[in-house]
Design a protein around this motif. Structure first.
Motif, PDB file in Angstrom:
ATOM      1  N   TYR A  11      -5.968 -45.537   2.949  1.00  0.00           N
ATOM      2  CA  TYR A  11      -6.831 -46.173   1.954  1.00  0.00           C
ATOM      3  C   TYR A  11      -6.391 -47.614   1.707  1.00  0.00           C
ATOM      4  O   TYR A  11      -7.225 -48.520   1.628  1.00  0.00           O
ATOM      5  N   GLU A  12      -5.090 -47.841   1.618  1.00  0.00           N
ATOM      6  CA  GLU A  12      -4.595 -49.188   1.345  1.00  0.00           C
ATOM      7  C   GLU A  12      -4.931 -50.151   2.488  1.00  0.00           C
ATOM      8  O   GLU A  12      -5.395 -51.272   2.271  1.00  0.00           O
ATOM      9  N   LEU A  13      -4.714 -49.710   3.727  1.00  0.00           N
ATOM     10  CA  LEU A  13      -5.004 -50.577   4.872  1.00  0.00           C
ATOM     11  C   LEU A  13      -6.495 -50.878   4.974  1.00  0.00           C
ATOM     12  O   LEU A  13      -6.900 -52.014   5.242  1.00  0.00           O
ATOM     13  N   LEU A  14      -7.321 -49.849   4.775  1.00  0.00           N
ATOM     14  CA  LEU A  14      -8.769 -50.061   4.816  1.00  0.00           C
ATOM     15  C   LEU A  14      -9.216 -51.022   3.719  1.00  0.00           C
ATOM     16  O   LEU A  14     -10.066 -51.885   3.941  1.00  0.00           O
ATOM     17  N   GLN A  15      -8.626 -50.866   2.526  1.00  0.00           N
ATOM     18  CA  GLN A  15      -8.961 -51.757   1.428  1.00  0.00           C
ATOM     19  C   GLN A  15      -8.606 -53.206   1.764  1.00  0.00           C
ATOM     20  O   GLN A  15      -9.382 -54.127   1.517  1.00  0.00           O
ATOM     21  N   ASP A  16      -7.417 -53.412   2.316  1.00  0.00           N
ATOM     22  CA  ASP A  16      -6.982 -54.771   2.636  1.00  0.00           C
ATOM     23  C   ASP A  16      -7.897 -55.423   3.659  1.00  0.00           C
ATOM     24  O   ASP A  16      -8.231 -56.605   3.554  1.00  0.00           O
ATOM     25  N   ILE A  17      -8.302 -54.657   4.673  1.00  0.00           N
ATOM     26  CA  ILE A  17      -9.163 -55.213   5.724  1.00  0.00           C
ATOM     27  C   ILE A  17     -10.577 -55.441   5.209  1.00  0.00           C
ATOM     28  O   ILE A  17     -11.152 -56.527   5.360  1.00  0.00           O
ATOM     29  N   SER A  18     -11.151 -54.422   4.565  1.00  0.00           N
ATOM     30  CA  SER A  18     -12.548 -54.542   4.122  1.00  0.00           C
ATOM     31  C   SER A  18     -12.693 -55.507   2.952  1.00  0.00           C
ATOM     32  O   SER A  18     -13.754 -56.110   2.772  1.00  0.00           O
ATOM     33  N   ASN A  19     -11.627 -55.680   2.146  1.00  0.00           N
ATOM     34  CA  ASN A  19     -11.695 -56.658   1.063  1.00  0.00           C
ATOM     35  C   ASN A  19     -11.768 -58.079   1.590  1.00  0.00           C
ATOM     36  O   ASN A  19     -12.452 -58.931   1.011  1.00  0.00           O
ATOM     37  N   GLN A  20     -11.051 -58.354   2.670  1.00  0.00           N
ATOM     38  CA  GLN A  20     -11.167 -59.685   3.282  1.00  0.00           C
ATOM     39  C   GLN A  20     -12.592 -59.920   3.775  1.00  0.00           C
ATOM     40  O   GLN A  20     -13.146 -61.009   3.601  1.00  0.00           O
ATOM     41  N   MET A  21     -13.181 -58.900   4.380  1.00  0.00           N
ATOM     42  CA  MET A  21     -14.561 -59.026   4.844  1.00  0.00           C
ATOM     43  C   MET A  21     -15.516 -59.196   3.668  1.00  0.00           C
ATOM     44  O   MET A  21     -16.465 -59.986   3.715  1.00  0.00           O
ATOM     45  N   MET A  22     -15.279 -58.458   2.588  1.00  0.00           N
ATOM     46  CA  MET A  22     -16.150 -58.498   1.425  1.00  0.00           C
ATOM     47  C   MET A  22     -16.122 -59.877   0.759  1.00  0.00           C
ATOM     48  O   MET A  22     -17.137 -60.360   0.254  1.00  0.00           O
ATOM     49  N   LEU A  23     -14.952 -60.527   0.753  1.00  0.00           N
ATOM     50  CA  LEU A  23     -14.812 -61.828   0.110  1.00  0.00           C
ATOM     51  C   LEU A  23     -15.263 -62.987   0.998  1.00  0.00           C
ATOM     52  O   LEU A  23     -15.243 -64.139   0.564  1.00  0.00           O
ATOM     53  N   ALA A  24     -15.652 -62.685   2.229  1.00  0.00           N
ATOM     54  CA  ALA A  24     -16.115 -63.739   3.130  1.00  0.00           C
ATOM     55  C   ALA A  24     -17.473 -64.279   2.670  1.00  0.00           C
ATOM     56  O   ALA A  24     -18.292 -63.557   2.108  1.00  0.00           O
ATOM     57  N   LYS A  25     -17.677 -65.565   2.919  1.00  0.00           N
ATOM     58  CA  LYS A  25     -18.961 -66.190   2.630  1.00  0.00           C
ATOM     59  C   LYS A  25     -19.847 -66.077   3.873  1.00  0.00           C
ATOM     60  O   LYS A  25     -19.437 -66.452   4.969  1.00  0.00           O
ATOM     61  N   VAL A  26     -21.036 -65.537   3.714  1.00  0.00           N
ATOM     62  CA  VAL A  26     -21.965 -65.380   4.834  1.00  0.00           C
ATOM     63  C   VAL A  26     -22.878 -66.601   4.877  1.00  0.00           C
ATOM     64  O   VAL A  26     -23.534 -66.927   3.885  1.00  0.00           O
TER      65      VAL A  26
END
Length: 401
Positions: free
Chosen positions: A48-63
């Motif tokens: 859960y922690e690793l997935l959160q770290d990876i997907s949070n970076q994607m979530m905070l990206a500007k599209v």
């Protein structure tokens, strides 16, 4: 103890009382295992922690959308769709869900339906004789221009590979090991009791069987670690605790090895990542970005660009991540201080990074160097200062002579 285990014990007790279980000899230790599925795959805290770290970076990206020359197109219909993908997900939730599904399942299927975009599940894919991929959801074929098959490529051109497949055996082993330890200590560390009788056990002795079953019922009802049972026993009866067959040290050694090994299926060396988090958080985020996030961004950009614009368009969807979002405030102030002193960028950019309002003045947007705050690009300021200095030095020298 989970609801399923509680229900199982209750059924067993009721069956025992009704004579459905043959006799006291049928009591046995029951081992319960855990099998990997969509509901419990995130129950492992490390995953859960690793997935959160990876997907949070994607979530905070500007599209953003760029043209063929790399210039940003501010107003584009695809941006409106991605900002409001559908009625049940926000942009942040959509990107996070798409990333987690991609990592766990190895593939994800975004569907563009007018001004809504969804993530399809239970998609069946096949390639025909002309090497065209076809998609079916619950038997209904989806036109290929409406859907993209984003794959975490392994060795198969048609299917991606994810943690649920690659790390299935390892993850199930970790989950079972964690459950064994948890169940043991939920019950206070005891798994079984031994009832000793001086007399021979006779199944035909109704009074003896009734007493033994009553004692067993009392022992089985100890589900809460805080519960204390007092069981008065007659002469010839005693209760001992059985030594637990679970070796805590061996299980912990197993978990220390294989819990970290799960990170490799997400392209992360957990030892390296954790040591960087302790020593230099910014380097840890850059490590995560370059090792795991950047390839995902590139794959998502390729597929979403094709989904929105097709093959012939020069426009491209891009994800832009500001890694400074993941560093501490003290690190940002140090970076800002060094930026101003070395003249890399302007004070307005530093103010924006630290969360202060920008002044939007020519002075605040100029590039400065060192402590004299001379404008680098202002030739008049630099040339005059150098030229004036030389002339003055010359005159002062002549006057002294």
């Amino acid at each position: 103890m989970g609801l399923k285990d509680r229900f199982s014990n209750w059924v067993y007790k009721q069956a025992e009382k009704r004579g459905m279980v043959e006799d006291i000899y049928s009591n046995s230790i029951r081992y319960s295992g855990r099998y990997l599925n969509d509901e419990n795959i995130l129950e492992s805290s490390d995953i859960y922690e690793l997935l959160q770290d990876i997907s949070n970076q994607m979530m905070l990206a500007k599209v953003i959308v760029e043209d063929q020359d790399g210039n940003e197109i501010e107003h584009d219909s695809s941006l409106n769709v991605l900002r409001n993908p559908n009625n049940y997900l926000t942009q942040s939730e959509f990107i996070k869900l798409m990333t987690n599904t991609y990592l766990l399942e190895g593939e994800v299927f975004p569907i563009l339906d007018g001004d809504n975009i969804h993530l399809a599940s239970n998609v069946y894919t096949e390639i025909d004789n002309r090497l065209i991929e076809h998609f079916k959801v619950n038997g209904t074929e989806i036109p290929s221009f409406m859907i993209r098959h984003i794959k975490n490529i392994g060795t198969n051109h048609l299917n991606g590979v994810g943690l649920a497949q690659l790390g299935k055996n390892t993850l199930e082993g970790v989950m079972n090991a964690e459950k064994v330890l948890t169940d043991k200590y939920v019950k206070g560390g005891f798994l079984a009791f031994l009832l000793k009788l001086d007399a021979h056990i006779n199944p035909q002795n109704a009074a003896q069987s009734k007493l033994i079953n009553a004692i067993l019922d009392q022992l089985e009802e100890i589900d809460d670690a805080r519960t204390v049972k007092l069981i008065p026993l007659g002469k010839g009866y005693s209760i001992d605790t059985l030594k637990s067959p679970i070796d805590d040290e061996k299980i912990l050694n197993f978990l220390n090895v294989y819990k970290k090994d799960l990170g490799k299926f997400l392209n992360i060396n957990v030892d390296t990542y954790q040591s960087l988090v302790k020593s230099d958080f910014e380097k840890a985020m850059m490590y995560l970005h370059n090792k795991a996030v950047k390839p995902i961004m590139k794959n998502f950009e390729d597929h979403l660009s094709l989904l929105f614009y097709g093959k012939n368009s020069k426009k491209r969807i891009k994800f832009k991540i500001n890694v400074l979002d993941f560093v501490t405030y003290s690190t940002k102030t140090n970076i800002g201080y060094n930026i101003v002193r070395t003249g890399i960028t302007s004070p307005d950019n530093v103010a924006d990074m630290l969360g202060f309002p920008m002044q939007n003045t020519p002075e605040a947007q100029a590039i400065y160097i060192s402590n004299d705050l001379s404008k680098i690009m202002d030739k008049k300021a630099t040339d005059n200062s150098l030229k004036g200095g030389d002339e003055n030095n010359g005159k002062e020298g002549n006057e002294d002579i």
